[in-house]
Write a protein that holds these residues in place. Structure first.
Motif, PDB file in Angstrom:
ATOM      1  N   LEU A   1       0.864  -1.174   0.000  1.00  0.00           N
ATOM      2  CA  LEU A   1       0.000   0.000   0.000  1.00  0.00           C
ATOM      3  C   LEU A   1       0.901   1.224   0.000  1.00  0.00           C
ATOM      4  CD1 LEU A   1      -2.773   1.471   0.374  1.00  0.00           C
ATOM      5  CD2 LEU A   1      -2.355   1.308   2.843  1.00  0.00           C
ATOM      6  N   VAL A   2       0.659   2.120  -0.951  1.00  0.00           N
ATOM      7  CA  VAL A   2       1.332   3.415  -0.978  1.00  0.00           C
ATOM      8  C   VAL A   2       0.237   4.472  -0.991  1.00  0.00           C
ATOM      9  CG1 VAL A   2       2.837   4.982  -2.269  1.00  0.00           C
ATOM     10  CG2 VAL A   2       3.331   2.533  -2.230  1.00  0.00           C
ATOM     11  N   VAL A   3       0.300   5.397  -0.049  1.00  0.00           N
ATOM     12  CA  VAL A   3      -0.662   6.495   0.040  1.00  0.00           C
ATOM     13  C   VAL A   3       0.120   7.796   0.116  1.00  0.00           C
ATOM     14  CG1 VAL A   3      -2.614   7.487   1.299  1.00  0.00           C
ATOM     15  CG2 VAL A   3      -2.237   5.008   1.354  1.00  0.00           C
ATOM     16  N   THR A   4      -0.280   8.766  -0.697  1.00  0.00           N
ATOM     17  CA  THR A   4       0.317  10.097  -0.629  1.00  0.00           C
ATOM     18  C   THR A   4      -0.800  11.121  -0.476  1.00  0.00           C
ATOM     19  OG1 THR A   4       0.323  10.271  -3.047  1.00  0.00           O
ATOM     20  CG2 THR A   4       2.361   9.506  -1.993  1.00  0.00           C
ATOM     21  N   THR A   5      -0.530  12.154   0.321  1.00  0.00           N
ATOM     22  CA  THR A   5      -1.487  13.250   0.477  1.00  0.00           C
ATOM     23  C   THR A   5      -0.778  14.559   0.174  1.00  0.00           C
ATOM     24  OG1 THR A   5      -1.069  13.588   2.838  1.00  0.00           O
ATOM     25  CG2 THR A   5      -2.778  11.989   2.258  1.00  0.00           C
ATOM     26  N   SER A   6      -1.551  15.487  -0.385  1.00  0.00           N
ATOM     27  CA  SER A   6      -0.978  16.745  -0.849  1.00  0.00           C
ATOM     28  C   SER A   6      -2.082  17.782  -0.973  1.00  0.00           C
ATOM     29  CB  SER A   6      -0.328  16.500  -2.223  1.00  0.00           C
ATOM     30  OG  SER A   6       0.190  17.682  -2.756  1.00  0.00           O
ATOM     31  N   PRO A   7      -1.725  19.050  -1.099  1.00  0.00           N
ATOM     32  CA  PRO A   7      -2.737  20.067  -1.359  1.00  0.00           C
ATOM     33  C   PRO A   7      -3.413  19.874  -2.719  1.00  0.00           C
ATOM     34  CG  PRO A   7      -0.714  21.113  -0.581  1.00  0.00           C
ATOM     35  CD  PRO A   7      -0.402  19.668  -0.836  1.00  0.00           C
ATOM     36  N   HIS A   8      -2.654  19.306  -3.697  1.00  0.00           N
ATOM     37  CA  HIS A   8      -3.170  19.192  -5.060  1.00  0.00           C
ATOM     38  C   HIS A   8      -2.902  17.810  -5.644  1.00  0.00           C
ATOM     39  CE1 HIS A   8      -3.827  23.486  -4.922  1.00  0.00           C
ATOM     40  NE2 HIS A   8      -2.579  23.631  -4.473  1.00  0.00           N
ATOM     41  N   ARG A   9      -3.746  17.387  -6.563  1.00  0.00           N
ATOM     42  CA  ARG A   9      -3.689  16.023  -7.099  1.00  0.00           C
ATOM     43  C   ARG A   9      -2.407  15.712  -7.858  1.00  0.00           C
ATOM     44  NH1 ARG A   9      -7.186  18.636 -10.705  1.00  0.00           N
ATOM     45  NH2 ARG A   9      -6.546  18.418 -12.885  1.00  0.00           N
ATOM     46  N   GLY A  10      -1.868  16.658  -8.614  1.00  0.00           N
ATOM     47  CA  GLY A  10      -0.686  16.388  -9.423  1.00  0.00           C
ATOM     48  C   GLY A  10       0.481  15.897  -8.589  1.00  0.00           C
ATOM     49  N   ASP A  11       0.747  16.582  -7.490  1.00  0.00           N
ATOM     50  CA  ASP A  11       1.838  16.171  -6.605  1.00  0.00           C
ATOM     51  C   ASP A  11       1.563  14.801  -5.982  1.00  0.00           C
ATOM     52  OD1 ASP A  11       3.324  18.449  -7.126  1.00  0.00           O
ATOM     53  OD2 ASP A  11       2.669  19.498  -5.326  1.00  0.00           O
ATOM     54  N   ALA A  12       0.330  14.587  -5.558  1.00  0.00           N
ATOM     55  CA  ALA A  12      -0.012  13.306  -4.919  1.00  0.00           C
ATOM     56  C   ALA A  12       0.121  12.145  -5.907  1.00  0.00           C
ATOM     57  CB  ALA A  12      -1.420  13.367  -4.332  1.00  0.00           C
ATOM     58  N   PHE A  13      -0.376  12.330  -7.146  1.00  0.00           N
ATOM     59  CA  PHE A  13      -0.258  11.276  -8.155  1.00  0.00           C
ATOM     60  C   PHE A  13       1.204  10.997  -8.491  1.00  0.00           C
ATOM     61  CE2 PHE A  13      -4.768  11.904  -9.542  1.00  0.00           C
ATOM     62  CZ  PHE A  13      -5.147  10.574  -9.541  1.00  0.00           C
ATOM     63  N   SER A  14       1.958  12.036  -8.780  1.00  0.00           N
ATOM     64  CA  SER A  14       3.360  11.859  -9.170  1.00  0.00           C
ATOM     65  C   SER A  14       4.162  11.190  -8.062  1.00  0.00           C
ATOM     66  CB  SER A  14       3.989  13.206  -9.534  1.00  0.00           C
ATOM     67  OG  SER A  14       3.395  13.718 -10.705  1.00  0.00           O
ATOM     68  N   ALA A  15       3.988  11.645  -6.844  1.00  0.00           N
ATOM     69  CA  ALA A  15       4.744  11.079  -5.727  1.00  0.00           C
ATOM     70  C   ALA A  15       4.402   9.605  -5.512  1.00  0.00           C
ATOM     71  CB  ALA A  15       4.480  11.879  -4.454  1.00  0.00           C
ATOM     72  N   CYS A  16       3.140   9.254  -5.610  1.00  0.00           N
ATOM     73  CA  CYS A  16       2.725   7.858  -5.427  1.00  0.00           C
ATOM     74  C   CYS A  16       3.351   6.968  -6.498  1.00  0.00           C
ATOM     75  CB  CYS A  16       1.200   7.760  -5.449  1.00  0.00           C
ATOM     76  SG  CYS A  16       0.578   6.133  -4.992  1.00  0.00           S
ATOM     77  N   GLU A  17       3.297   7.421  -7.736  1.00  0.00           N
ATOM     78  CA  GLU A  17       3.864   6.641  -8.831  1.00  0.00           C
ATOM     79  C   GLU A  17       5.388   6.546  -8.702  1.00  0.00           C
ATOM     80  OE1 GLU A  17       3.111   6.120 -13.585  1.00  0.00           O
ATOM     81  OE2 GLU A  17       2.761   8.098 -12.700  1.00  0.00           O
ATOM     82  N   PHE A  18       6.033   7.635  -8.348  1.00  0.00           N
ATOM     83  CA  PHE A  18       7.478   7.647  -8.128  1.00  0.00           C
ATOM     84  C   PHE A  18       7.875   6.633  -7.044  1.00  0.00           C
ATOM     85  CE2 PHE A  18      11.003   9.161  -5.536  1.00  0.00           C
ATOM     86  CZ  PHE A  18      12.000   9.434  -6.460  1.00  0.00           C
ATOM     87  N   ILE A  19       7.172   6.661  -5.926  1.00  0.00           N
ATOM     88  CA  ILE A  19       7.474   5.741  -4.823  1.00  0.00           C
ATOM     89  C   ILE A  19       7.365   4.294  -5.294  1.00  0.00           C
ATOM     90  CG2 ILE A  19       6.676   4.881  -2.577  1.00  0.00           C
ATOM     91  CD1 ILE A  19       5.962   7.877  -1.937  1.00  0.00           C
ATOM     92  N   MET A  20       6.301   3.967  -6.020  1.00  0.00           N
ATOM     93  CA  MET A  20       6.146   2.588  -6.506  1.00  0.00           C
ATOM     94  C   MET A  20       7.241   2.224  -7.496  1.00  0.00           C
ATOM     95  SD  MET A  20       4.126   0.514  -5.145  1.00  0.00           S
ATOM     96  CE  MET A  20       4.562  -0.740  -6.347  1.00  0.00           C
ATOM     97  N   ASP A  21       7.555   3.119  -8.422  1.00  0.00           N
ATOM     98  CA  ASP A  21       8.582   2.813  -9.425  1.00  0.00           C
ATOM     99  C   ASP A  21       9.939   2.564  -8.763  1.00  0.00           C
ATOM    100  OD1 ASP A  21       6.748   3.009 -11.467  1.00  0.00           O
ATOM    101  OD2 ASP A  21       7.351   5.024 -12.086  1.00  0.00           O
ATOM    102  N   TYR A  22      10.280   3.354  -7.765  1.00  0.00           N
ATOM    103  CA  TYR A  22      11.555   3.157  -7.074  1.00  0.00           C
ATOM    104  C   TYR A  22      11.511   1.937  -6.146  1.00  0.00           C
ATOM    105  CZ  TYR A  22      14.348   7.015  -8.774  1.00  0.00           C
ATOM    106  OH  TYR A  22      15.112   7.826  -9.569  1.00  0.00           O
ATOM    107  N   LEU A  23      10.387   1.716  -5.504  1.00  0.00           N
ATOM    108  CA  LEU A  23      10.235   0.553  -4.641  1.00  0.00           C
ATOM    109  C   LEU A  23      10.487  -0.730  -5.438  1.00  0.00           C
ATOM    110  CD1 LEU A  23       7.352  -0.024  -2.149  1.00  0.00           C
ATOM    111  CD2 LEU A  23       7.981  -1.803  -3.745  1.00  0.00           C
ATOM    112  N   LYS A  24       9.921  -0.807  -6.636  1.00  0.00           N
ATOM    113  CA  LYS A  24      10.050  -2.019  -7.456  1.00  0.00           C
ATOM    114  C   LYS A  24      11.496  -2.316  -7.839  1.00  0.00           C
ATOM    115  CE  LYS A  24       7.216  -4.166  -9.399  1.00  0.00           C
ATOM    116  NZ  LYS A  24       6.709  -5.495  -9.132  1.00  0.00           N
TER     117      LYS A  24
END
Length: 151
Positions: free
Chosen positions: A94-117
């Motif tokens: 499970l990866v969850v990101t929170t942010s003031p705006h969706r762009g940052d939250a989406f990018s950070a979540c995807e980045f975390i998964m890509d690096y985690l893998k």
């Protein structure tokens, strides 16, 4: 920012809700749940066993989360990754990101998964009717990670 590596399952809804409600100025919550597939590369999978390097795994995941936090305006991030013997449709990550705006939250979540893998020290062994096999790293995961290096 929180990282957990655990044997037991997690309640994704409760974890997402906890982060969602932790700050009134949160405008976006993005969550990714990875689960065990019952088939991989055309072969039926009965179980997936995940092994990891305790201590090092948490440090690597924390470093990935911190890197995301320096790149995007995050309020919070959570990574929960399981290990042990899992069945088809069991939750793995499970990866969850929170942010003031969706762009940052989406990018950070995807980045975390890509690096985690590609960076986290986990090893996967699949069991099927034909026996057990270690899962090889995928070039597509390396390609996904590389796109962040040019940004």
């Amino acid at each position: 920012m929180e990282v957990r590596v655990q044997l037991e399952d997690f309640d994704a809804g409760a974890e997402i809700s906890r982060l969602r409600l932790s700050r009134r100025d949160t405008g976006a919550v993005v969550a990714f749940i990875g689960q065990v597939r019952d088939i991989n590369e055309g072969a039926e999978v009965s179980t997936l066993t995940l092994e990891h390097y305790p201590g090092m795994t948490e440090k690597v995941l924390q470093a990935i989360v911190q890197q995301a936090a320096t790149r995007w305006a995050l309020h919070d991030a959570l990574v929960i990754h399981r290990y042990g013997c899992l069945q088809a449709q069991d939750q793995i990550v499970l990866v969850v990101t929170t942010s003031p705006h969706r762009g940052d939250a989406f990018s950070a979540c995807e980045f975390i998964m890509d690096y985690l893998k590609t960076e986290a020290p986990f090893w996967k062994k699949e069991a099927s009717a034909s026996g057990e096999r270690w899962v090889e790293a995928r070039s597509s995961d390396d390609s996904a990670k590389q796109r962040w290096q040019s940004q």
